[in-house]
Every structure is written in structure tokens, then in C-alpha cells.
Design a protein around this motif. Sequence first.
Motif, PDB file in Angstrom:
ATOM      1  N   PHE A 122      17.626 -18.213 -55.222  1.00  0.00           N
ATOM      2  CA  PHE A 122      17.782 -17.367 -54.133  1.00  0.00           C
ATOM      3  C   PHE A 122      17.345 -15.723 -54.830  1.00  0.00           C
ATOM      4  CE2 PHE A 122      20.433 -20.941 -53.009  1.00  0.00           C
ATOM      5  CZ  PHE A 122      20.189 -21.153 -51.822  1.00  0.00           C
ATOM      6  N   GLY A 123      17.425 -15.482 -56.024  1.00  0.00           N
ATOM      7  CA  GLY A 123      16.980 -14.315 -56.582  1.00  0.00           C
ATOM      8  C   GLY A 123      18.043 -13.312 -56.042  1.00  0.00           C
ATOM      9  N   THR A 124      17.989 -12.160 -55.609  1.00  0.00           N
ATOM     10  CA  THR A 124      18.610 -11.364 -54.931  1.00  0.00           C
ATOM     11  C   THR A 124      19.170 -11.622 -53.328  1.00  0.00           C
ATOM     12  OG1 THR A 124      16.846  -9.686 -54.897  1.00  0.00           O
ATOM     13  CG2 THR A 124      18.511  -9.534 -56.520  1.00  0.00           C
ATOM     14  N   ASN A 125      18.873 -12.709 -52.792  1.00  0.00           N
ATOM     15  CA  ASN A 125      18.820 -12.994 -51.350  1.00  0.00           C
ATOM     16  C   ASN A 125      20.358 -13.647 -51.457  1.00  0.00           C
ATOM     17  OD1 ASN A 125      16.391 -12.017 -50.651  1.00  0.00           O
ATOM     18  ND2 ASN A 125      15.495 -14.012 -50.518  1.00  0.00           N
ATOM     19  N   TYR A 126      21.344 -12.628 -51.737  1.00  0.00           N
ATOM     20  CA  TYR A 126      22.575 -13.256 -51.374  1.00  0.00           C
ATOM     21  C   TYR A 126      23.875 -12.172 -51.348  1.00  0.00           C
ATOM     22  CZ  TYR A 126      24.165 -11.445 -55.927  1.00  0.00           C
ATOM     23  OH  TYR A 126      24.614 -10.504 -56.963  1.00  0.00           O
ATOM     24  N   GLU A 127      24.924 -12.990 -51.022  1.00  0.00           N
ATOM     25  CA  GLU A 127      25.854 -11.752 -50.914  1.00  0.00           C
ATOM     26  C   GLU A 127      27.276 -12.623 -51.405  1.00  0.00           C
ATOM     27  OE1 GLU A 127      28.422  -8.745 -47.945  1.00  0.00           O
ATOM     28  OE2 GLU A 127      26.512  -9.361 -47.382  1.00  0.00           O
ATOM     29  N   ARG A 128      28.102 -11.994 -52.214  1.00  0.00           N
ATOM     30  CA  ARG A 128      29.438 -12.751 -52.698  1.00  0.00           C
ATOM     31  C   ARG A 128      30.649 -12.245 -51.978  1.00  0.00           C
ATOM     32  NH1 ARG A 128      28.488 -11.930 -57.528  1.00  0.00           N
ATOM     33  NH2 ARG A 128      27.606 -13.855 -58.116  1.00  0.00           N
ATOM     34  N   VAL A 129      31.576 -12.968 -51.845  1.00  0.00           N
ATOM     35  CA  VAL A 129      32.735 -12.678 -51.157  1.00  0.00           C
ATOM     36  C   VAL A 129      33.843 -13.362 -51.745  1.00  0.00           C
ATOM     37  CG1 VAL A 129      32.715 -14.287 -49.275  1.00  0.00           C
ATOM     38  CG2 VAL A 129      34.244 -12.132 -48.942  1.00  0.00           C
ATOM     39  N   THR A 130      35.187 -12.784 -51.961  1.00  0.00           N
ATOM     40  CA  THR A 130      36.211 -13.548 -52.621  1.00  0.00           C
ATOM     41  C   THR A 130      37.413 -13.811 -51.797  1.00  0.00           C
ATOM     42  OG1 THR A 130      35.568 -12.682 -54.855  1.00  0.00           O
ATOM     43  CG2 THR A 130      37.835 -13.602 -54.402  1.00  0.00           C
ATOM     44  N   PHE A 131      37.764 -14.944 -51.348  1.00  0.00           N
ATOM     45  CA  PHE A 131      38.723 -15.156 -50.414  1.00  0.00           C
ATOM     46  C   PHE A 131      40.071 -14.969 -50.976  1.00  0.00           C
ATOM     47  CE2 PHE A 131      36.890 -18.429 -47.183  1.00  0.00           C
ATOM     48  CZ  PHE A 131      36.101 -17.554 -46.868  1.00  0.00           C
ATOM     49  N   HIS A 132      41.087 -14.425 -50.205  1.00  0.00           N
ATOM     50  CA  HIS A 132      42.661 -14.233 -50.762  1.00  0.00           C
ATOM     51  C   HIS A 132      43.385 -14.647 -49.656  1.00  0.00           C
ATOM     52  CE1 HIS A 132      42.533 -10.438 -48.430  1.00  0.00           C
ATOM     53  NE2 HIS A 132      41.450 -10.110 -48.944  1.00  0.00           N
ATOM     54  N   PRO A 133      44.707 -14.800 -49.999  1.00  0.00           N
ATOM     55  CA  PRO A 133      45.559 -15.510 -48.681  1.00  0.00           C
ATOM     56  C   PRO A 133      45.514 -14.199 -47.565  1.00  0.00           C
ATOM     57  CG  PRO A 133      46.617 -15.323 -50.922  1.00  0.00           C
ATOM     58  CD  PRO A 133      45.787 -14.574 -51.076  1.00  0.00           C
ATOM     59  N   ASN A 134      45.229 -12.930 -47.570  1.00  0.00           N
ATOM     60  CA  ASN A 134      45.336 -12.077 -46.321  1.00  0.00           C
ATOM     61  C   ASN A 134      43.769 -12.033 -45.679  1.00  0.00           C
ATOM     62  OD1 ASN A 134      47.921 -11.727 -46.605  1.00  0.00           O
ATOM     63  ND2 ASN A 134      47.775 -10.087 -47.919  1.00  0.00           N
ATOM     64  N   PHE A 135      42.750 -12.801 -46.385  1.00  0.00           N
ATOM     65  CA  PHE A 135      41.420 -12.736 -45.688  1.00  0.00           C
ATOM     66  C   PHE A 135      41.628 -13.431 -44.181  1.00  0.00           C
ATOM     67  CE2 PHE A 135      36.809 -13.357 -45.795  1.00  0.00           C
ATOM     68  CZ  PHE A 135      36.474 -12.214 -46.295  1.00  0.00           C
ATOM     69  N   SER A 136      40.787 -12.701 -43.327  1.00  0.00           N
ATOM     70  CA  SER A 136      40.896 -13.159 -42.010  1.00  0.00           C
ATOM     71  C   SER A 136      39.316 -13.380 -41.561  1.00  0.00           C
ATOM     72  CB  SER A 136      41.346 -12.095 -41.270  1.00  0.00           C
ATOM     73  OG  SER A 136      40.608 -10.865 -41.302  1.00  0.00           O
ATOM     74  N   TYR A 137      39.463 -13.860 -40.034  1.00  0.00           N
ATOM     75  CA  TYR A 137      38.202 -14.118 -39.526  1.00  0.00           C
ATOM     76  C   TYR A 137      37.476 -13.007 -39.289  1.00  0.00           C
ATOM     77  CZ  TYR A 137      35.026 -15.821 -35.570  1.00  0.00           C
ATOM     78  OH  TYR A 137      34.087 -16.035 -34.724  1.00  0.00           O
ATOM     79  N   GLY A 138      38.151 -11.927 -38.817  1.00  0.00           N
ATOM     80  CA  GLY A 138      37.552 -10.595 -38.825  1.00  0.00           C
ATOM     81  C   GLY A 138      36.644 -10.089 -39.856  1.00  0.00           C
ATOM     82  N   GLN A 139      37.245 -10.235 -41.206  1.00  0.00           N
ATOM     83  CA  GLN A 139      36.807 -10.060 -42.335  1.00  0.00           C
ATOM     84  C   GLN A 139      35.348 -10.640 -42.588  1.00  0.00           C
ATOM     85  OE1 GLN A 139      40.461  -9.858 -44.326  1.00  0.00           O
ATOM     86  NE2 GLN A 139      39.872  -8.016 -45.375  1.00  0.00           N
ATOM     87  N   PHE A 140      35.548 -11.999 -42.471  1.00  0.00           N
ATOM     88  CA  PHE A 140      34.571 -12.949 -42.891  1.00  0.00           C
ATOM     89  C   PHE A 140      33.362 -12.805 -41.811  1.00  0.00           C
ATOM     90  CE2 PHE A 140      33.207 -17.377 -43.071  1.00  0.00           C
ATOM     91  CZ  PHE A 140      32.330 -17.463 -44.255  1.00  0.00           C
ATOM     92  N   VAL A 141      33.567 -12.813 -40.666  1.00  0.00           N
ATOM     93  CA  VAL A 141      32.522 -12.880 -39.571  1.00  0.00           C
ATOM     94  C   VAL A 141      32.361 -11.492 -39.093  1.00  0.00           C
ATOM     95  CG1 VAL A 141      31.642 -13.861 -37.280  1.00  0.00           C
ATOM     96  CG2 VAL A 141      33.170 -15.220 -38.986  1.00  0.00           C
ATOM     97  N   GLY A 142      33.384 -10.850 -38.476  1.00  0.00           N
ATOM     98  CA  GLY A 142      33.272  -9.444 -37.966  1.00  0.00           C
ATOM     99  C   GLY A 142      34.200  -9.019 -37.109  1.00  0.00           C
ATOM    100  N   ALA A 143      34.424  -7.809 -36.914  1.00  0.00           N
ATOM    101  CA  ALA A 143      35.589  -7.168 -36.147  1.00  0.00           C
ATOM    102  C   ALA A 143      35.337  -5.964 -35.591  1.00  0.00           C
ATOM    103  CB  ALA A 143      36.770  -7.359 -37.123  1.00  0.00           C
TER     104      ALA A 143
END
Length: 458
Positions: free
Chosen positions: A186-207
Motif C-alpha cells: 500500500f505504500g503510503t495509502n494507509y492510516e493507523r489507529v490504536t484502539f483502547h478501552p475508551n475508544f468509541s464509534y464516534g472516534q472510529f467512524v465520525g462524530a
Amino acid sequence: MNFWILSIDSLMTTFSTTESKYSINYKMKLNSTIEHGNILNGKNIYPKDKILGYLNKPIGEIRFVFEVIEVKDGHLVLQKIYETKYGVNLSTLEQIDKETYDLLESNDQYQLQNLSENTYHALFNALFNKVKSIDSSPQEIREKPEGYTVPQRDPKQDSLPHNWIVFGAPGTGKSYEIDQQRFDYFGTNYERVTFHPNFSYGQFVGAYKPRPQKGDKSTITYELVPGPLLRMLTKAMNAKAQNFVLVVEEINRANTAAVFGDIFQLLDRNEEGRSEYSIVASEEVKDYIEQETGTALQNYELRLPSNLYIWATMNTSDQGVFPLDSAFKRRFDFEYIGINSSEEKIDEIDITVNGIGTLNWNHFRRTLNDYLLNNVRNMKDDKLVGPFFIKKTDLEGSERHFQRVFQNKLLMYLAEDILKTDKTKLFKYRSFSHIMNEYVEGNNVFTEEFTNFLLEQG
């Protein structure tokens, strides 16, 4: 202009939780507590000064660059300029500035230490040399690749899974494996996110979040701020000839059912990799996608395109993780990284264990794992010690640095996680404090049985 380094509590920092297209400032109280006192300690700090942000242990890395915006009414206002996923560790810092290393190694929170201009630039350059992707815009605080790297291979031609989870014991190189594949495909066609216990739908998808109105920052408006999933989805829809991947680190440290929400339905993929079934997008998500892509969502139906991949890592031995239900697991391909995978990369590294002597690192941890499996009841593979449980840079660092990592990481893990109820299965002493005190004094803290087993296997 002056230069500084700020020690930050790695478990409580909010510097990496806010996403915005506009400048974000952080306000810190200068005399926060009686215990820590005034972090300036009589030093003068001015607007335009530069500050490196060091995250205390257990992370133990420099990951931020701030600029001082204002010093007023007992508060220090900082603007985050850069943030990295992988930063400069203590081993590198020790080689550049021993005095600052000693200060940060003490792990005291909220210390502000003056740096020379040469030290600042040396650490700044090390920060950029350490990572392949970094956010270089004052307006963007999420990870963003510098330049564009062309993918070397096509994931479709090699039949790579669209939904993929790499799992295994601590230190087996799960993130490294994902990152190598990500770079190739993928080269630089990516994004990285780290989940944690307080991570939410709004943070993952949008809010919806408050934002200054363009042209009038005194007026606050509310608009949909996309999360990493929505950002990558719109990129994939806009560039159908390219492939994109969303990398989720520690996927089971959050409640996946709550974080994915209705997106869970989209994880069923057909043979081409497109979602088998659609979901009905909310009005705000529909408007955002249509605005960003120019593609109308007929009947509000939303699917994941075949050029969007979701890859993740999972550490099954962590305490406090959320179990993945069978329906979620069914939608992912799983790959297990064995306890000794890639150990040849550090096969020549020797370590010194106090009271025992110099040993090959792989020999020590392999023998340790065998001993634990044979002598600890209900010992599981995913709690064993992998080759990279201690980072290669720490293994190859100075003897003083390695011993601190060995004590504070490996011995603590063995005593407080593996042998929490009965430390005497491996150690001579029943309390962790006794084990640490004896080891610091240079004594062998392991039982005679384990010591003999270790030396016999050698």
C-alpha cells in the motif's frame, strides 16, 4: 528562542486525542501540584520557544514537537506541530544527551528541562529519521505520510485478505509484520489507529464536534469530523485504481462490537472484496461522503469498496482485553505469529543477567519459556516471552540502560503478570520489591532450579 523537553504522563496525555483541521492549542497550568511544584522552576519561557514532548514509561519515547503560543496567567499554551507513531527512545537519547537521559529515566512527571540548541536539533533529526511517516502540518495532528511511496505489489494479485488480524504473544513482531506488508502493498495509502478501552464509534467512524467557523474563529459551529474509517473510505472511493489499508493496532483493547457498530455488517466481503451487504448511512455520513467523493449514495446504501482493506494486530495475553465474539472473528482471517518468529534477526545478541553471567538473549528467553511451560500451572503460549519483548535497540544499548529495561519490564512482567500468586516458582523471593532490591545489588534472584536448568541447556 529557547528549547525544552517536557515529560508527560503517558497514561493520561490528551495531546493525541483531538482531531481537527484547525490549529489546536493545549493549556497547561504551570504550578500544577504541590508535589511537582512549578514546572518552570524559575526558568524563563517565551512564545515561539520549541518543546519536545516525552511520554513517560511504559512508552518511554519522544513523540511530540510543540511551539509555545502564550505564557499568561499561570498557564502555558502549547500548539502541537508534529506527532509520530514511533518516537525516539531512551537508548538513543542517552547517546545524544546523558544529562537529559538521567532526568527522564527518573520517570518524574511534568518536568520541563532546558535543552541546548544542538541537543534539540539532534533529537529533532533523530525523530524524523526514526519514522517513515509523520505529520508535518501545524493544522493536521493525525498521522499523515510525508510524500508518496508507490506500492511494490498488488494485494489482489497475491490474494491477501481484506480483513486480517495478526495475533500472538508479546514481543513476537506483530506490528512489524503488518507494517512490512503495508509498505509493500500500500505504500503510503494507509492510516493507523490504536484502539483502547475508551475508544468509541464516534472516534472510529465520525462524530459531530465543535469547530471555529471559517473566517470567524470567534463563532463555533458543529460539523461532522470523520474518523479514520470514514477518511480511508472516502480516499478509496476517490481513487478506485489504488488500494488503501486501515491498520488497527490492539483491536481487542476496545469493545469491537461498540466501536464498529453497524459497520460490522460491511465486513462480510464477496469474492471481489466488496461488502456483500449494505447498511443505511446516517444523514450526516451520507452528506459527508457525497461531498467528499461526488458519488451519490442511492437509497442511503453504503458498502466498503474492494480497494479498502482493514488489517489489525491483537495481543491475546493483555489484561483487560475485550473478547471478540465468534461472528466478528468469522469475518476476519487470522494469522498466528509464533513465539520464536523472526528470532534470527537478534540471534547474535548477548545479555548479562546479574548473578548468572553473560548469555545469548534467545537462549535465555527460550529456556525461560520452556521452564515456565513445565513448571507453571495453566501456562499458555500467549504469555511467553517473544524475541522482541525487549526491543532490539534496548538489547544493544548501554549495559546500564539494558539492566533498567530488564528490571522494569521483564522482571516486572514475570513477577506481577505471570507469577502474580506464587513468585517462588521462578524467583527466590516472594515479594516483587525484594526481587528488585536483590537484583539491583547484583545478586541472582532466580531459583537454584531455574539457574541450573538455564546453565545445563547452555
